[in-house]
Design an enzyme around this catalytic site. Structure first.
Site, PDB file in Angstrom:
ATOM      1  N   SER A   1      -0.234  -0.689   4.318  1.00 44.27           N
ATOM      2  CA  SER A   1      -0.485  -1.432   3.092  1.00 44.27           C
ATOM      3  C   SER A   1      -1.145  -0.488   2.093  1.00 44.27           C
ATOM      4  O   SER A   1      -1.439   0.648   2.420  1.00 44.27           O
ATOM      5  CB  SER A   1      -1.417  -2.601   3.373  1.00 44.27           C
ATOM      6  OG  SER A   1      -2.713  -2.111   3.658  1.00 44.27           O
ATOM      7  N   LYS A   2      -1.359  -0.985   0.907  1.00 46.51           N
ATOM      8  CA  LYS A   2      -1.950  -0.127  -0.113  1.00 46.51           C
ATOM      9  C   LYS A   2      -3.285   0.443   0.333  1.00 46.51           C
ATOM     10  O   LYS A   2      -3.648   1.554   0.004  1.00 46.51           O
ATOM     11  CB  LYS A   2      -2.135  -0.921  -1.413  1.00 46.51           C
ATOM     12  CG  LYS A   2      -0.834  -1.051  -2.161  1.00 46.51           C
ATOM     13  CD  LYS A   2      -0.985  -1.947  -3.375  1.00 46.51           C
ATOM     14  CE  LYS A   2       0.405  -2.373  -3.834  1.00 46.51           C
ATOM     15  NZ  LYS A   2       0.367  -3.402  -4.856  1.00 46.51           N
TER      16      LYS A   2
END
Length: 478
Positions: free
Chosen positions: A258-259
RNA sequence: GGCCCCUUCGUCUAAGGGUUAGGACGCGGCCCUUUCACGGCUGAAAUACGGGUUCGAAUCCCGUAGGGGUCACCA
């Protein structure tokens, strides 16, 4: 696997067509880049073609910035494709046409359920702990029962009995019971196609032979196949594609990338981390794919060696340290003028590319990324008086400045300003003073670079040039 | 929850019934050395667990545990 590369005859090999089909809702992240890489490599290995298709059916979430980032990222990695990019949104009419063919042939039907009806249905399924899937309420219903003037979607009539097995080139044989696959929507109430229909039609029309994608799509293969088989029944020439679902990449903690974990766009690796494209190419190749003990693999070799059989089945974690190690390797191999240009861009105004090129051989061996090269190059463009790091300041304490004076006086008389001569001269001075070379070299380093680490001190003298080098020594000498 | 997939050093991987379970990154030590790197040598470090099958299992089978993916008029 032998059957992959050697059993296919030449004619068949020439026909290999792969595709990379990102949806432009964000940058080209590391997982997408690897999928693109594998598709590209597989096609090149078999002398085939690869097409880029932008899956922008969801106009609300697609952005031009994302499209640009994807195209630019692929170009940076050197993953070229054999035709101009295709935009899925341009093909809505063709998708609808296929939906209609399916409808007319009885492989699809109109469904008048409203989103509210469906939500209620799911709610009940949840309450009863039943699988969440469309219950086929309009599958065999008389159209006369349809509310007048109501909107409808078109749903695929999928087989309810038996099972489907696909021979996935990465996952092996995977079987799903057909009852697991519900009658999903292929054409929305507004007449636009859903993803499931669009991919299948676009892959077929582009002549895609091998669908290589993330294994988050493995379940989708079982949903897409019924469209393909139905169309094959209707008009023929709709062969099943060969599937290869590659495992996803996870973050360092094992959770989905994920980011938060650095699921950054490839441009972040280029701009922020100072990674070379050939390093990311090699790293991504080795992430989830192996070939014996091979680690450093060039582009040309990768094309020669790549095969789907070497792709592992388990998800792999992203490791920046290893990427940087590889980057260090490619930095050392890279052309000095090219690196000088990249570094100059980062330094800005005062950077001189020519000087950087000259210094690059001794600069690049000390760096794992371009940021470190920039740091290492700092002394070249520093203005007097140099700012000293704390440790460098310490090196100038005691009688260091007195020694520097002697060095200054000695080197001032040196006309042959080359590394070898300067080294000989300085060593002679050290011997004469009864000191180890380090006693002279370290204060010199501080005076010359303002730091405790730098390239070899004689290289530094030469790079700085006689005048500047002497001036810096003089400035710090007692 | 249903369905599907996965599981070898911390990480990426090799070994498709017989190996002291190999390599790479990272970590420790040594060498090289004017610093930092590079390079060379070297050390610690893994077959998730439990049952089978077999003379022999990391490898084949079953189960357990753990992880992941997917179940939209998103893609």
């Amino acid at each position: 696997m032998a059957s992959e590369s050697s059993s296919a005859d030449a004619a068949q090999r020439a026909q290999v067509v792969t595709r990379f089909a990102p949806s432009p809702t964000g940058y080209l992240h590391i997982g997408g880049a690897r999928t693109a890489l594998f598709n590209w490599l597989f096609a090149r290995h078999h002398g085939g073609r690869t097409v880029l298709r932008i899956e922008d059916t969801d106009r609300k979430r697609s952005t031009q910035d994302a499209i640009d980032a994807i195209i630019e990222g692929l170009a940076w990695l050197g993953l070229d494709y054999d035709a101009p990019p295709l935009f899925q949104s341009d093909r809505a009419e063709r998708h609808a046409e296929v939906a209609l063919q399916l409808l007319q042939a009885g492989h699809a039907y109109k469904c008048f359920a409203t989103p509210e009806d469906l939500e209620a249905m799911r709610e009940e399924q949840r309450a009863q702990k039943k699988p969440l899937r469309y219950d086929g309420r309009w599958r065999d219903r008389d159209l006369a029962e349809a509310p007048a003037g109501a909107l409808h979607t078109i749903r695929l009539k999928t087989p309810n009995e038996g099972e489907t097995t696909i021979h996935d080139r990465v996952q092996g044989f995977v079987t799903v019971r057909n009852e697991e696959i519900d009658d999903y929507i292929i054409l929305r109430a507004d007449g636009t196609p859903t993803y499931m229909l669009a991919v299948v039609v676009d892959d077929h029309d582009a002549g895609v032979t091998h669908v290589i994608r993330g294994d988050d799509h493995l379940n989708n293969a079982f949903r897409q196949l019924p469209i393909i088989r139905a169309m094959n029944e209707i008009e023929g020439h709709w062969p099943d594609p060969i599937y290869a679902h590659i495992p996803l990449i996870h973050g360092a903690d094992g959770a989905k990338l994920s980011k938060r974990h650095g699921a950054l766009g490839v441009e972040a690796y280029r701009d922020e981390f100072g990674i070379l494209p050939e390093a990311l190419f090699n790293y991504l190749l080795r992430l989830g794919w192996g070939h014996g003990d091979r680690e450093e693999i060039s582009r040309a070799e990768a094309i020669k060696l790549f095969d789907l059989g070497g792709v592992g089945k388990s998800p792999s974690r992203f490791d920046l340290k290893k990427l940087e190690n590889l980057n260090g390797h490619y930095l050392r191999e890279a052309d000095d003028a090219r690196l000088a240009q990249l570094v100059a861009e980062r330094i800005g105004q005062q950077a001189e590319e020519e000087l950087l090129t000259q210094a690059m051989p001794v600069l690049k061996v000390r760096a794992k990324n371009l940021n470190e090269v920039v740091e290492g190059a700092g002394f070249l463009f520093a203005k007097r008086p140099l700012v000293m790091t704390e440790k460098a300041g310490l090196l100038l304490e005691g009688d260091a400045r007195v020694i520097l004076r002697k060095i200054y006086e000695c080197l001032k008389g040196e006309n042959d300003w080359t590394s070898a001569t300067l080294e000989a001269t300085t060593k002679a001075l050290a011997e004469e003073q009864g000191l180890g070379l380090g006693k002279l070299a370290q204060p010199m380093r501080a005076a010359l670079t303002g730091s405790t680490t730098s390239p070899g001190i004689f290289d530094v003298l030469v790079l700085l040039g006689r005048d500047e080098a002497l001036a810096r020594l003089d400035a710090q000498a007692a």
